[in-house]
Write a protein that holds these residues in place. Structure first.
Motif, short mmCIF file in Angstrom:
data_model
loop_
_atom_site.label_atom_id
_atom_site.label_comp_id
_atom_site.label_asym_id
_atom_site.label_seq_id
_atom_site.Cartn_x
_atom_site.Cartn_y
_atom_site.Cartn_z
N ALA A 63 10.52 1.15 -5.00
CA ALA A 63 9.26 1.83 -4.71
C ALA A 63 9.49 3.03 -3.82
O ALA A 63 8.83 4.08 -3.99
N GLN A 64 10.40 2.92 -2.87
CA GLN A 64 10.68 4.05 -1.98
C GLN A 64 11.31 5.20 -2.76
O GLN A 64 10.98 6.37 -2.54
N LEU A 65 12.22 4.87 -3.67
CA LEU A 65 12.84 5.92 -4.49
C LEU A 65 11.80 6.65 -5.33
O LEU A 65 11.79 7.88 -5.41
N ASP A 71 0.86 -1.20 0.00
CA ASP A 71 0.00 0.00 0.00
C ASP A 71 0.89 1.23 0.00
O ASP A 71 1.59 1.52 0.97
N GLN A 72 0.85 2.00 -1.10
CA GLN A 72 1.71 3.17 -1.23
C GLN A 72 1.23 4.31 -0.34
O GLN A 72 2.00 5.21 -0.01
N SER A 73 -0.05 4.27 0.08
CA SER A 73 -0.56 5.34 0.93
C SER A 73 0.07 5.33 2.31
O SER A 73 0.05 6.35 3.02
N THR A 74 0.58 4.23 2.71
CA THR A 74 1.22 4.15 4.02
C THR A 74 2.70 4.49 3.99
O THR A 74 3.33 4.55 5.05
N MET A 75 3.20 4.75 2.79
CA MET A 75 4.63 5.08 2.65
C MET A 75 4.87 6.52 3.09
O MET A 75 3.98 7.37 3.00
N SER A 76 6.07 6.79 3.51
CA SER A 76 6.47 8.14 3.92
C SER A 76 7.86 8.44 3.35
O SER A 76 8.56 7.54 2.86
N LEU A 77 8.22 9.70 3.43
CA LEU A 77 9.51 10.13 2.90
C LEU A 77 10.64 9.48 3.68
O LEU A 77 10.58 9.36 4.90
N SER A 78 11.67 9.10 2.96
CA SER A 78 12.84 8.53 3.61
C SER A 78 13.43 9.53 4.58
O SER A 78 13.53 10.74 4.28
N SER A 79 13.82 9.02 5.72
CA SER A 79 14.39 9.93 6.73
C SER A 79 15.67 10.57 6.26
O SER A 79 15.98 11.72 6.61
#
Length: 782
Positions: free
Chosen positions: A686-688, A622-630
């Motif tokens: 995906a994070q990138l 779920d991409q909605s639960t992703m956040s910016l990398s610290s």
């Protein structure tokens, strides 16, 4: 026959008309005999040749052993005997005809000689009569010229007596007509060599003209006094004669008409004496000259001599006074004098004539003062300012025609113009020093008004361009294009000087490109470049550009090359192209330094992000639960803050260039140092993609609609890294097969670029895509 000396023979030959000269052809006809025989022989041979076509040959016609034909002795004898008599008869007839013809010719020559001799003798006898006739004709011509001279002199005396009689009887119009006749006579004697007569006629004409002018002037001045002329102060009531003053109005029109007629007769004579190549301004209308006399006296009384009003430091006194006289008397000239001129058929403007007369006073005074003030900078500058203001009011408020000279041409003399240019440059340099050292030099006076602060120009730049605009307004109305080009060259020198000063200040502030002063300098360069670009399209500077082309390279003080002259002639360039190139180079250098400084700071903040463990990041469905990398937070915050800072301190066009340049540098940095230097798992890719599309791109979304178009490498790399496994395997095989079959023709497989374009990849090459696919170690383990 060498010669016959016997008296009997000589006498016989003379009687027969034969020339007895030794070796004469008349006495030696044998010399002609052989020629006759040869010709006759050739004719006979030709006849024999024509008759020899018979194929049957005689023995005499046979050839000898040498191959030539021959005649026998009997044939020769027969030929001689047959033709000798004919030859003798021909010779006899020829000799006889020659002697007769020669005798006849000698007789005719003798007759002609006798006629010529008698004619010459007659001419010699008639020469004294011819000399006497020529002398008589000369005397007659001399007498005729004297008679014409005396008749002309008598005519002059009669005209002079007529003028005197008319003046005694107060017949002014008859006297003017007599003077007009005298002027016509003077015009007729223009090509005559009678200098004394001409001098006498001109002296007589001048004498009577002066007498009549003085009399008419006296009457005209009395009439003007009754009309309260001149009008020194603004009139409180109209000075036009009322209907009850018909006599005054009639006298005024009569005197004006007589003065105009008197001036016309004198002008015809003076114009004939003047050279046609001399272009002098037309003299003032004679009634206007008389009306200007009291004003001339007042002007010289107040502004010449030892009067306190005659001060070289106060040129505005006499300039303002002349403008007041023009304004106060304009109504009288238009309502009273102009209708009289119109009814007389004179195509002149009474108001313009009055201004011309008053301008002559100003021109004389300005010329005198300008030569005295060449070594006083302050007073000279004040004089120039007042003259420019006077010219402006003259043209605008008093509608003085543009084709007539005012007073600006007096400032174009070599010494005065050079002094003017020197003072303009000196004062401009002093003002540049003052504006750059002012406390508010680098702050914008419109910083609190967003609608007027698109360029965010600092005060020093606006003040400098205002200074250039003032200089432009000063020389815009100059009547000489070459002088205008000199002022334009001065402006270009000032702009280049200001650019050098800005460069020096910029180098001092280059250690902190984000500082207020550095950005203000960048805004100043951009502002000056923008204004000069607008000036290049202005009508006035376009006209100057065409003038520079028409006058040639020598008209431009700085000189122009052939290529630049061609560009100016075709309107492809402008007069400021050289300066614009220098300013654009300075702007590009400063903008590059600013972006390099920003990238160094962003790279420093992005070091943790570059070292992120992309390979070990877990995948999230779920991409909605992703956040910016610290690790990306410091970089993103730095980018956001710097964009806001640049948006506040840079002009709109500069900021547009700045954020686009920053986006391009960020794209290259992230692609080279983050993507290509790491391996990615599904979660890492995906994070990138989330960091880029949901965080970095929106930072630039405030300034454009599609910010991802400025990050082409990063966007397309994220697309490749986030492909499904099957799609990635098919894409890799397609690219490799394409590389293997590149040299084989006739394959029907589509090129890999088509597949990449369907995925949304347009910038990356197939080889770059292979490198990116290899970064997914879970797909293609090494």
């Amino acid at each position: 026959m060498p010669g016959l000396v016997a008296k009997v023979c000589r006498q016989f030959l003379e009687d027969e008309g034969v020339d007895p000269t030794p070796s004469s052809p008349d006495l030696n006809p044998v010399e002609h005999l052989w020629e006759i025989i040869f010709i006759y022989y050739l004719s006979c041979a030709h006849v024999n040749t024509l008759g020899s076509r018979n194929p049957r040959k005689t023995r005499s016609e046979k050839k000898n052993h040498h191959g030539y034909g021959f005649m026998t002795l009997s044939d020769t004898t027969r030929f001689t005997s047959v033709h000798i008599e004919t030859l003798i008869s021909l010779y006899a007839s020829l000799l006889l005809s020659s002697i007769v013809a020669i005798k006849r010719f000698q007789t005719e020559i003798l007759d002609v000689f006798n006629v010529c001799f008698s004619f010459l003798q007659h001419l010699q006898d008639a020469q004294p009569w011819m000399d006497k006739l020529e002398q008589t004709c000369n005397q007659v011509d001399f007498i005729e010229r004297h008679m014409k001279y005396l008749r002309c002199l008598q005519h002059i005396e009669e005209l002079s007596a007529t003028v005197q009689q008319c003046l005694m009887t107060s017949s002014a119009w008859e006297a003017i007509r007599a003077v007009d006749s005298m002027a016509a006579l003077d015009y007729g004697l223009n090509q005559s060599r009678c200098s004394h007569l001409q001098n006498f006629l001109q002296a007589t004409l001048s004498f009577w003209h002066k007498i009549m002018k003085d009399r008419l002037t006296s009457d005209f001045e009395k009439l003007l006094t009754q009309l309260h002329w001149p009008i020194i102060s603004p009139p409180t009531q109209s000075l036009t004669p009322t209907p009850s003053c018909q006599e005054t109005e009639g006298q005024l029109e009569l005197l004006v008409g007589q003065l105009l007629a008197l001036q016309t007769s004198t002008l015809d004579s003076s114009e004939a004496l003047s050279s046609p190549q001399m272009s002098k301004p037309a003299p003032l209308c004679l009634p206007i000259q008389i009306m200007l006399l009291p004003l001339n006296k007042r002007f010289k009384y107040h502004f010449y001599g030892n009067r306190q009003t005659n001060s070289v430091s106060k040129p505005e006194w006499y300039l303002t006074q002349v403008l007041m006289w023009m304004g106060n008397n304009s109504t009288f000239m238009e309502e009273t004098i102009q209708p009289i001129l119109d009814r007389g058929g004179v195509t002149l403007s009474a108001k313009v004539e009055l201004c011309r007369g008053l301008l002559s006073l100003v021109q004389e005074k300005v010329t005198s003062d300008a030569s005295k003030l060449l070594y006083d900078d302050v007073l000279f500058c004040h004089l120039v300012e007042e003259v420019l203001q006077f010219e402006k009011e003259l043209r605008s408020n008093h509608s003085y025609p543009a084709e007539l000279p005012g007073v600006l041409h007096l400032l174009l003399e070599d010494a005065v113009l050079q002094k003017w240019l020197t003072m303009e440059k000196k004062m401009a340099v002093e003002k540049m020093d003052a504006m750059l050292s002012a406390e508010r030099a680098w702050s914008s006076q419109y910083k609190d008004i967003s609608d007027m602060d698109d360029l965010k120009a600092p005060d020093c730049a606006e003040t400098f361009m205002t200074l250039l605009q003032v200089i432009t307004e000063r020389y815009r109305t100059l009547p000489c294009p070459s002088a205008q080009l000199k002022f334009l060259e001065l402006q270009k020198e000032l702009v280049d000087d200001f650019r050098i000063r800005l460069t020096q200040v910029m180098k001092e502030e280059s250690r902190c490109p984000l500082g207020v002063r550095y950005c203000a300098i960048l805004n100043a360069v951009n502002y000056i470049s923008t204004i000069l670009g607008d000036w290049g399209n202005d009508v006035f500077f376009l006209q100057l550009q065409q003038t520079a082309v028409s006058l040639g390279e020598e008209a431009v003080p700085g000189g122009l090359g052939i290529m630049e002259m061609g560009r100016l002639a075709s309107l492809e360039g402008s007069l400021f192209d050289g300066l614009l190139a220098l300013l654009d180079r300075l702007k590009g250098d400063m903008l590059g330094r600013l972006l390099d400084f920003l990238m160094r700071e962003i790279k420093e903040k992005a070091k943790p992000y570059c070292q992120e463990r992309w390979l070990s990041l877990p995948s999230q469905q779920d991409q909605s639960t992703m956040s910016l990398s610290s690790t990306a937070c410091p970089m993103m915050l730095c980018v956001r803050d710097r964009l806001l800072n640049l948006h506040q301190v840079l002009g709109f066009s500069l900021f547009h260039l700045a954020w686009q340049g920053l986006a391009e540098r960020l794209d290259n940095f992230l692609y080279q140092d983050v993507i290509l230097c790491n391996n990615f798992s599904d979660g890492g890719a995906a994070q990138l993609q989330f960091d880029m599309t949901r965080n970095l791109f929106p930072l630039f979304g405030h300034y454009c609609k599609k910010p991802e178009n400025f990050f082409k490498h990063v966007k397309e790399a994220c697309i490749i890294l986030c492909l499904n496994v099957g799609s990635a395997i098919l894409l890799r095989s397609l690219i490799k097969e394409s590389d293997m079959t590149r040299d084989c023709a006739g394959t029907g497989d589509p090129p890999p670029e088509s597949a990449l374009n369907e995925l949304g990849v347009f910038c990356l090459a197939p080889c770059d895509v292979l490198i990116l696919l290899s970064l997914r170690t879970s797909w293609f383990p090494s």
